[in-house]
Write an enzyme that holds these catalytic residues in place. Sequence first.
Site, mmCIF file in Angstrom:
data_model
loop_
_atom_site.group_PDB
_atom_site.id
_atom_site.type_symbol
_atom_site.label_atom_id
_atom_site.label_comp_id
_atom_site.label_asym_id
_atom_site.label_seq_id
_atom_site.Cartn_x
_atom_site.Cartn_y
_atom_site.Cartn_z
ATOM 1 C CB CYS A 107 0.379 -3.374 2.418
ATOM 2 S SG CYS A 107 -0.144 -4.581 3.659
ATOM 3 N NE ARG A 141 -0.481 -8.678 10.899
ATOM 4 C CZ ARG A 141 -1.357 -8.196 10.014
ATOM 5 N NH1 ARG A 141 -2.596 -8.661 9.957
ATOM 6 N NH2 ARG A 141 -1.000 -7.235 9.184
ATOM 7 C CG HIS A 204 4.501 -1.685 5.368
ATOM 8 N ND1 HIS A 204 3.513 -1.086 4.629
ATOM 9 C CD2 HIS A 204 4.021 -2.918 5.707
ATOM 10 C CE1 HIS A 204 2.475 -1.908 4.540
ATOM 11 N NE2 HIS A 204 2.759 -3.028 5.172
#
Length: 252
Positions: A107, A141, A204
Amino acid sequence: MEATGTAAATPGADAPVIDLLQLYPRDMNIYGDWGNVQVLRKRLQLRGFQVHLHEYNPGDEFPGQVDLIVGGGGQDSGQNKIQADLLARGGRLRELAEDGVPMLMICGLYQLFGNFFRTHTGDVIKGIGLLNVDTVAGPTRLIGNTVIESSEFGTVIGYENHSGQTFLKEGVQPLGTVTKGEGNNGQDATEGARYRNVVASYLHGSLLPKNPAVADFLIRNAVLRRYGSFDDTPLQVPYEAQARLDAAARPR
């Protein structure tokens, strides 16, 4: 020096050593990225290696011996905190990558290992250019469980949560092709980036507990680089396969 897939979980003092570096854990570790370090350490120990774990934050002395580097995600504020130090260390990190040191960047550090990240306000956070990728803030997002198909690692499973949209440029290959989720930018069906022994991704979750093939790629190349040989006997880890199936079946 060869490792084995059946070694004790607590290697003795005379066992071979791998030096594992966690990059900026104080500011770039907000999505459970510490789990990637735990997986690498445990799998190395199962193969008979001692693990010397180093943490590097701005102002620290950079370790002299580094075999494997892991970096995590962070907010824009965290990226700003580390930017100057990362740029100062950029030359050393590029040297290590060119020398074959395996790295996993997730990220925020995926973005800053690229050329730049342009924020919503138009500010540009300069990267170290180790990866030839550009990132710009997107309008929304990209969030949810994600599955990709990788020619190297098979099915890769994770969870994405990012507004940055990353675009791969010449000399960089994607980690894989998105089959569930948005990936690098929601447009071209790519996720992550690959260059030499560097793996970069938005996934993640943490990434490595769900994807032992990626963990073993990093371990294999770290051991080969330092010791010249590696016993690739698969580790027998209970419930590993079922955990992957359960994770892949979760809704977006």
